[in-house]
Design an enzyme around this catalytic site. Structure first.
Site, PDB file in Angstrom:
ATOM      1  N   ARG A  96      -8.883   4.055 -25.297  1.00  0.00           N
ATOM      2  CA  ARG A  96      -8.824   2.586 -25.364  1.00  0.00           C
ATOM      3  C   ARG A  96      -7.656   2.070 -24.542  1.00  0.00           C
ATOM      4  O   ARG A  96      -7.776   1.080 -23.819  1.00  0.00           O
ATOM      5  CB  ARG A  96      -8.624   2.121 -26.807  1.00  0.00           C
ATOM      6  CG  ARG A  96      -9.857   2.228 -27.651  1.00  0.00           C
ATOM      7  CD  ARG A  96      -9.554   1.683 -29.046  1.00  0.00           C
ATOM      8  NE  ARG A  96     -10.614   1.995 -29.971  1.00  0.00           N
ATOM      9  CZ  ARG A  96     -10.517   1.861 -31.284  1.00  0.00           C
ATOM     10  NH1 ARG A  96      -9.384   1.429 -31.831  1.00  0.00           N
ATOM     11  NH2 ARG A  96     -11.530   2.143 -32.063  1.00  0.00           N
ATOM     12  N   LEU A 101     -10.332  -2.681 -33.205  1.00  0.00           N
ATOM     13  CA  LEU A 101     -10.487  -2.061 -31.879  1.00  0.00           C
ATOM     14  C   LEU A 101      -9.230  -2.185 -31.029  1.00  0.00           C
ATOM     15  O   LEU A 101      -9.299  -2.280 -29.810  1.00  0.00           O
ATOM     16  CB  LEU A 101     -11.699  -2.634 -31.124  1.00  0.00           C
ATOM     17  CG  LEU A 101     -13.075  -2.321 -31.724  1.00  0.00           C
ATOM     18  CD1 LEU A 101     -14.172  -2.995 -30.900  1.00  0.00           C
ATOM     19  CD2 LEU A 101     -13.322  -0.808 -31.792  1.00  0.00           C
ATOM     20  N   GLU A 114       0.859   3.865   1.820  1.00  0.00           N
ATOM     21  CA  GLU A 114       1.356   4.314   3.125  1.00  0.00           C
ATOM     22  C   GLU A 114       2.646   3.596   3.494  1.00  0.00           C
ATOM     23  O   GLU A 114       3.599   4.206   4.004  1.00  0.00           O
ATOM     24  CB  GLU A 114       0.310   4.020   4.215  1.00  0.00           C
ATOM     25  CG  GLU A 114      -1.034   4.705   4.028  1.00  0.00           C
ATOM     26  CD  GLU A 114      -2.023   3.838   3.250  1.00  0.00           C
ATOM     27  OE1 GLU A 114      -1.617   3.245   2.218  1.00  0.00           O
ATOM     28  OE2 GLU A 114      -3.191   3.759   3.639  1.00  0.00           O
ATOM     29  N   SER A 144     -19.592   6.232 -42.192  1.00  0.00           N
ATOM     30  CA  SER A 144     -19.317   7.158 -41.096  1.00  0.00           C
ATOM     31  C   SER A 144     -17.847   7.553 -41.021  1.00  0.00           C
ATOM     32  O   SER A 144     -17.442   8.293 -40.160  1.00  0.00           O
ATOM     33  CB  SER A 144     -19.729   6.529 -39.759  1.00  0.00           C
ATOM     34  OG  SER A 144     -18.977   5.368 -39.546  1.00  0.00           O
ATOM     35  N   CYS A 180      -2.259  -1.058   7.343  1.00  0.00           N
ATOM     36  CA  CYS A 180      -1.386   0.119   7.319  1.00  0.00           C
ATOM     37  C   CYS A 180      -1.426   0.853   8.649  1.00  0.00           C
ATOM     38  O   CYS A 180      -0.452   1.498   9.026  1.00  0.00           O
ATOM     39  CB  CYS A 180      -1.810   1.069   6.204  1.00  0.00           C
ATOM     40  SG  CYS A 180      -1.440   0.406   4.578  1.00  0.00           S
ATOM     41  N   GLY A 217     -22.826   0.566 -32.004  1.00  0.00           N
ATOM     42  CA  GLY A 217     -23.897   1.179 -32.775  1.00  0.00           C
ATOM     43  C   GLY A 217     -25.078   1.509 -31.871  1.00  0.00           C
ATOM     44  O   GLY A 217     -25.029   1.308 -30.655  1.00  0.00           O
ATOM     45  N   HIS A 232       0.826  -1.208   0.000  1.00  0.00           N
ATOM     46  CA  HIS A 232       0.000   0.000   0.000  1.00  0.00           C
ATOM     47  C   HIS A 232       0.863   1.263   0.000  1.00  0.00           C
ATOM     48  O   HIS A 232       2.020   1.233   0.433  1.00  0.00           O
ATOM     49  CB  HIS A 232      -0.938  -0.022   1.209  1.00  0.00           C
ATOM     50  CG  HIS A 232      -2.013  -1.055   1.071  1.00  0.00           C
ATOM     51  ND1 HIS A 232      -3.026  -1.223   1.972  1.00  0.00           N
ATOM     52  CD2 HIS A 232      -2.249  -1.971   0.087  1.00  0.00           C
ATOM     53  CE1 HIS A 232      -3.825  -2.197   1.581  1.00  0.00           C
ATOM     54  NE2 HIS A 232      -3.369  -2.672   0.443  1.00  0.00           N
ATOM     55  N   THR A 237     -28.228   1.972 -27.022  1.00  0.00           N
ATOM     56  CA  THR A 237     -29.573   2.186 -26.488  1.00  0.00           C
ATOM     57  C   THR A 237     -29.860   1.218 -25.347  1.00  0.00           C
ATOM     58  O   THR A 237     -30.378   1.606 -24.303  1.00  0.00           O
ATOM     59  CB  THR A 237     -30.629   1.989 -27.607  1.00  0.00           C
ATOM     60  OG1 THR A 237     -30.320   2.896 -28.659  1.00  0.00           O
ATOM     61  CG2 THR A 237     -32.041   2.235 -27.100  1.00  0.00           C
ATOM     62  N   CYS A 288      -5.869   1.431   5.753  1.00  0.00           N
ATOM     63  CA  CYS A 288      -6.614   0.209   6.063  1.00  0.00           C
ATOM     64  C   CYS A 288      -6.219  -0.348   7.425  1.00  0.00           C
ATOM     65  O   CYS A 288      -5.096  -0.159   7.891  1.00  0.00           O
ATOM     66  CB  CYS A 288      -6.402  -0.843   4.975  1.00  0.00           C
ATOM     67  SG  CYS A 288      -4.739  -1.511   4.930  1.00  0.00           S
TER      68      CYS A 288
HETATM   69  C1  AOF Z   1      -4.639  -0.629  -1.799  1.00  0.00           C
HETATM   70  N1  AOF Z   1      -3.597   0.221  -1.841  1.00  0.00           N
HETATM   71  O1  AOF Z   1      -2.411   1.902  -1.052  1.00  0.00           O
HETATM   72  C2  AOF Z   1      -4.372   1.274   0.084  1.00  0.00           C
HETATM   73  C3  AOF Z   1      -5.486   0.377   0.114  1.00  0.00           C
HETATM   74  O2  AOF Z   1      -5.954  -6.646  -0.535  1.00  0.00           O
HETATM   75  P1  AOF Z   1      -5.195  -5.529   0.059  1.00  0.00           P
HETATM   76  O3  AOF Z   1      -4.453  -5.918   1.318  1.00  0.00           O
HETATM   77  O4  AOF Z   1      -4.289  -4.839  -0.918  1.00  0.00           O
HETATM   78  O5  AOF Z   1      -6.275  -4.480   0.571  1.00  0.00           O
HETATM   79  C4  AOF Z   1      -7.041  -3.722  -0.306  1.00  0.00           C
HETATM   80  C5  AOF Z   1      -7.834  -2.717   0.489  1.00  0.00           C
HETATM   81  O6  AOF Z   1      -6.942  -1.910   1.248  1.00  0.00           O
HETATM   82  C6  AOF Z   1      -8.658  -1.726  -0.306  1.00  0.00           C
HETATM   83  O7  AOF Z   1      -9.937  -2.184  -0.573  1.00  0.00           O
HETATM   84  C7  AOF Z   1      -8.727  -0.543   0.627  1.00  0.00           C
HETATM   85  O8  AOF Z   1      -9.726  -0.786   1.594  1.00  0.00           O
HETATM   86  C8  AOF Z   1      -7.418  -0.591   1.400  1.00  0.00           C
HETATM   87  N2  AOF Z   1      -6.437   0.456   1.047  1.00  0.00           N
HETATM   88  N3  AOF Z   1      -5.548  -0.556  -0.853  1.00  0.00           N
HETATM   89  O9  AOF Z   1      -4.735  -1.500  -2.644  1.00  0.00           O
HETATM   90  C9  AOF Z   1      -3.398   1.167  -0.941  1.00  0.00           C
HETATM   91  N4  AOF Z   1      -4.197   2.217   1.008  1.00  0.00           N
HETATM   92 ZN    ZN Z   2      -3.318  -0.387   3.694  1.00  0.00          ZN
END
Ligand code: AOF
Ligand code: ZN
Length: 372
Positions: A188, A208, A56, A172, A88, A302, A54, A307, A79
């Protein structure tokens, strides 16, 4: 109270978070900056991809001892749960961070508001809500997924000034200008998948793919073709092109698809046949794409498919190019009947932006469906 330096640091954290675009789903994009006691920038980090550390944790590692007594500025509430990685909040407390500035709280059900509580009980001062609108916009795909369990769907259309997508004979090429078409290539490249209908495949035989050399993506986006019958006429380019192609069909038409199933990269996704609709239930399609790690789907189709997507309330945003061309009443409309009889029932965009794109205009906005 949040200082100027902290606001500046949050802008930087948001920018850092964007570096993970397209790689983090189903997780959010997150950025973090660490300022020491004197307000000096001593560390930063962002979430690179789903499953990786993460933001942090990366920021704390880059700051080392300088984090102690400092402030962490982070775009999402840290988290406090064990997912693919550890909580974290523990790391932040252990590093001795004394102040935390958060942009948005985390709606992940595993959090239930506890992240901030844990940090405050550890004596950390927490400020929440700084530039939260920006953070929410940045993570709209993540937020939408938590709410709906579906991929985010963007409908892209190129229109004449009088709202037509093609002349009476169906021709087109090219309504929109070169610059707009290049922009579509970028759209894309940053989408998880590009979606079209079998009608477009039969009529245009498109690939595509992303083709511009200067924006070669790390990978081609997945391409998805929905079809009620599995009839693609003589068109084969999309199936023979490089990358992953998904044919989404109702159960029972697979016998028509033996030729495609053996082509490299081609997959067939079957969905329950539903006699009330022609083709498949598109809600199920976007649930499946989300499960397969596709956060956003760009639809280039299309009027039939466009729609249906609108009627089924599956379009989350639109990107509409309007070109200085007039085609008149014989031209093809972007949508079939939508059941809108009065201006009061019109579908209205929100968060609208409009800008020039070469000789065209590009209007983008969200569609928020009424719940009443
Ligand atoms: C992230 N990246 O920098 C932060 C997150 O499966 P995990 O352990 O990676 O947890 C995912 C969850 O962690 C995510 O849904 C969110 O709640 C929290 N924060 N997740 O992937 C990050 N700070
Ligand atoms: Zn985290």
């Amino acid at each position: 109270m949040v200082s100027k330096a902290e606001t500046h640091a949050m802008k930087m954290a948001l920018k850092l978070a964007k570096s993970g675009r397209g790689m983090t789903f189903p997780n959010p994009m997150v950025g973090a900056v660490i300022l020491d006691r004197d307000g000096n920038h001593v560390g930063d980090g962002f979430h690179r991809k789903c499953g990786a550390p993460h933001a942090e944790v990366i920021a704390l590692a880059s700051a080392g001892d300088a984090a102690s007594g400092g402030t962490m500025i982070v775009t999402l509430e840290p988290c406090c749960h064990h997912g693919r990685t550890g909580p974290c909040t523990d790391e932040i407390i252990r590093a001795g961070i004394s102040r935390l500035v958060i942009s948005m709280t985390d709606p992940d059900p595993r959090m239930s508001g506890e992240g901030i509580e844990q940090l405050e009980s550890a004596g950390i001062v927490v400020e929440t809500g700084l530039l939260s609108e920006k953070a929410r916009e940045l993570n709209r795909v993540y937020l939408h997924y938590l709410e709906t369990a579906r991929s985010w769907v963007t409908l892209k259309i190129a229109l004449s000034l009088d709202g037509r997508t093609a002349a009476a004979d169906g021709s087109s090429k090219w309504i929109s200008c070169d610059r707009s078409r290049r922009h579509v290539q970028k759209m894309r490249a940053s989408a998880g998948a590009v979606l079209t209908g079998a009608g477009t495949v039969r009529a245009d035989d498109p690939e595509l793919t992303v083709r511009l050399p200067d924006i070669l993506p790390r990978r081609q986006p997945v391409r998805i073709v929905v079809s009620a019958t599995g009839d693609f006429g003589e068109s084969r380019k999309i199936f023979r092109s490089q990358g992953r192609v998904i044919i989404a069909v109702p159960e029972g038409v697979v016998t028509n698809l033996t030729e495609y199933k053996d082509m490299p990269g081609v997959e067939v996704w079957e969905f329950p046949a539903d006699s009330r609709i022609r083709g498949i239930d598109l809600t199920l399609l976007f649930e499946r794409t989300a499960l397969e790690g596709i956060g956003s789907v760009l639809c280039e189709a299309g009027s039939d498919l466009s729609t249906r997507l609108l009627k089924d309330e599956l379009v989350d945003s639109v990107s509409i190019f309007t070109a200085p061309v007039i085609l008149g009443g014989g031209g093809r409309p972007a949508f079939e009947l939508l059941g809108i009889n009065s201006i009061g029932n019109a579908i209205r965009l929100e968060n609208v932006s409009s800008r020039r794109s070469g000789s065209d205009f590009l209007t983008e906005g969200r569609i928020v469906y009424r719940t009443d």
